[in-house]
Each structure stands twice: as structure tokens, then as C-alpha cells.
Scaffold this active site. Structure first.
Site, short mmCIF file in Angstrom:
data_model
loop_
_atom_site.label_atom_id
_atom_site.label_comp_id
_atom_site.label_asym_id
_atom_site.label_seq_id
_atom_site.Cartn_x
_atom_site.Cartn_y
_atom_site.Cartn_z
CG HIS A 153 -3.78 -0.44 -6.43
ND1 HIS A 153 -3.54 0.18 -4.72
CD2 HIS A 153 -3.79 -1.55 -5.88
CE1 HIS A 153 -4.25 -0.58 -4.20
NE2 HIS A 153 -3.92 -1.78 -5.03
NE ARG A 212 -4.05 -1.14 0.23
CZ ARG A 212 -4.05 -2.53 -0.66
NH1 ARG A 212 -3.08 -2.71 -1.53
NH2 ARG A 212 -5.47 -2.88 -0.60
C1 GLV Z 1 -4.80 -5.14 -4.16
O1 GLV Z 1 -4.30 -4.03 -3.97
C2 GLV Z 1 -5.91 -5.93 -3.04
O2 GLV Z 1 -6.50 -5.79 -1.95
O3 GLV Z 1 -7.06 -7.26 -3.98
#
Ligand code: GLV
Length: 296
Positions: free
Chosen positions: A257, A209
Site C-alpha cells: 500500500h 482498495r
Molecule cells: C491511499 O491509499 C490514499 O487513499 O491516499
């Protein structure tokens, strides 16, 4: 059993004995109580309403991370996540970033955009590279297997790893791969102090993250040349705004992401949901239960 699921064609096709599906979307919410909620790709603003649905007993988030749900879950509602849906793609993405960086693909791509034939000797392999996987769980194990043929030396760090052992591993690392979740304990865990302890020229890969890293400290370490570079699938802030200085860093490879994304992700998510509900209907505990103590 009535279950709320996202209104996507792959979920419309689902059939599970004894389960009635109710479909939600930004345009339309179903009426009536529901025992279960499959939370995924939720339109902004809808999540709070879904998590507080009348009659709700459990929530399956088809993500690996749970920080978006954790604090918002009503008392007594059981939470499940779906790390297995994402593990392999994330591990492949980490490896892809490492190989791209080692072979300088980002620099060649930059030169290509300027139409320049720009050769260099400054290229490597991962032979003998010391790779520290910080947050060594399901993804870390797959990554370790993927790295084996490249003769990298992997060290996994878990939350129970003693500080001295962790610091020694970090000081030796050519690559630090962050796969930690976002929790109050991990926020800003890679700060100026940690970056300063890394070997000059080490690379950082963040697939956990964005808030694991202090972005200002990261920029300073990149600009001073102490850090060799970074591969970031997650950033803080996220999405990274236009004009942010990280965009301009030559040795930073940014992806938006998508580490866990594959072309067939929605289909796999629907299949995962079917298997999950089949287990539940058979009276078995489906995988992925997040105990209350593990929620942050
Ligand atoms: C993506 O970042 C997830 O947590 O699935």
C-alpha cells in the site's frame, strides 16, 4: 482560525496568515477548540477523538480515499480529500507494475535470489494491450496518458458505464486496473464470476482498495492458471499476514500500500495544507470537498 495538524517537522514550519496551528501526536494532544483538522498518518486510536474535537467545522484528509473517515464524521462537519497529492504517483506505480509484469522482472528477481541464469521467451510489451481502467477518474486519465507511448488501448469504466458495455470491455481485456474506492457497492466487485469472464491469461492490477477483490476467488483464478497474474498494492486482509497463500503465488507482485508514496510526500502534504488554508483564509472554497452524498 485554529487548525489541528500532525506533529511533523514539515508541518511545524507552516505559516499561514490568520491560522494558529495546534499539533497532535500519539504522545501529546493540544488543549482547546479547533475549527479545522488536517488528518494524516494518524496514530491508531486517535482518529475518533480528533474527528470529535470541540468546535470542529471541517476535516481535510490528506488521503485520496475517504472510507476511514466517512462513517465517523459528526453531522455538519465538512470533509475534503486530497486526491491531487497522490494521482501521479499512483498512475506511475500502475505503469511500473504493468511493465515489470510484461518484462517478467518478478520472475527474474526470483531466479536472481536463487543465483540462477534463467532465460525465457515468455516476455511481452504493452503493444496493443487492451487495458480496462475500472474506476476512471483523475488517476485513470494520467495513466491513460502514460500508456499512450506504449501503444496500449485503454477503455475507462465509470459507475455510469452500462453493465453490458462494462462486461464486453472486461471480456476483451489483457489488463484490468482497479482504481475504485471502497464503498458498499464496490466491495467484492471482482468476484469469481467476474474473474471467470476475463480472457484466459489476463492480468489484474489493484491499486484501489483490497476489499474490491474476493481474495479466495482471486487465489482460485491464479491457481487454475485462468488469470495470468496480479499486481496488488492493496490486499484483503491488509496488511497481508505472514504465511498467506498470496505471498507464494509466482505471478503476483505485491507492494505494501505504497502506490501513492514518494520520498517528498510529507513535504508535499505540508505544501498542500498551506495552499488549502490560504484559499480558505482568502474566502475561497478549497478543492477536494466531498459532498455528503458521496460519503459512504
Ligand atoms: C491511499 O491509499 C490514499 O487513499 O491516499
Amino acid at each position: 482560525m485554529r487548525v489541528l495538524v500532525p506533529d511533523l517537522p514539515e508541518f511545524r514550519e507552516l505559516r499561514v496568515e490568520g491560522v494558529e496551528f495546534a499539533f497532535y501526536s500519539a504522545e501529546q494532544l493540544p488543549e482547546g477548540e479547533a475549527e479545522g483538522l488536517v488528518l494524516w498518518l494518524t496514530p491508531p486510536g486517535l482518529q475518533g477523538q480528533l474527528l470529535n474535537w470541540p468546535g470542529l467545522k471541517w476535516v481535510l484528509t490528506l488521503t485520496a480515499g475517504i472510507e476511514h473517515v466517512a462513517g465517523a464524521l459528526p453531522e455538519g462537519v465538512t470533509l475534503y480529500n486530497a486526491h491531487r497529492l497522490h494521482d501521479r504517483a499512483v498512475a506511475v506505480h500502475v505503469l511500473a507494475g504493468m511493465l515489470a509484469a510484461a518484462r517478467g522482472l518478478h520472475r527474474f528477481r526470483d531466479a536472481q535470489q536463487e543465483g540462477r541464469w534463467k532465460r525465457t521467451l515468455d516476455l511481452g510489451t504493452l503493444d496493443g494491450a487492451r487495458v480496462v481502467i475500472w474506476g476512471y477518474g483523475h488517476i485513470g486519465k494520467i495513466l491513460e496518458d502514460l500508456l499512450r507511448p506504449f501503444s496500449a488501448k485503454v477503455t475507462g469504466i465509470r459507475s455510469r458505464t452500462p453493465d453490458a458495455e462494462r462486461d464486453a470491455a472486461l471480456a476483451e481485456a489483457d489488463w484490468v486496473v482497479l482504481l475504485l474506492p471502497s464503498t458498499p457497492e464496490t466491495k467484492g466487485i471482482v468476484n469469481a464470476d467476474v474473474l471467470a469472464r476475463l480472457k484466459p491469461g489476463a492480468w489484474l492490477s489493484n491499486q484501489g482498495r483490497g476489499d474490491l477483490i474476493d481474495t479466495d476467488a482471486l487465489l482460485a483464478a491464479l491457481e487454475s492458471g485462468h488469470l495470468g497474474g496480479a499486481v496488488l498494492d492493496v490486499t484483503d486482509p491488509e496488511p497481508l499476514p505472514e504465511g498467506h497463500p498470496l505471498w507464494q503465488q509466482p505471478n503476483v507482485i505485491i507492494t505494501p500500500h505504497i502506490a501513492s508514496t514518494t520520498r517528498d510526500l510529507i513535504r508535499r502534504g505540508a505544501d498542500y495544507t498551506r495552499a488549502f488554508l490560504t484559499e480558505m483564509q482568502a474566502g475561497r472554497e478549497p478543492e477536494g470537498r466531498v459532498e455528503a452524498g458521496q460519503r459512504y
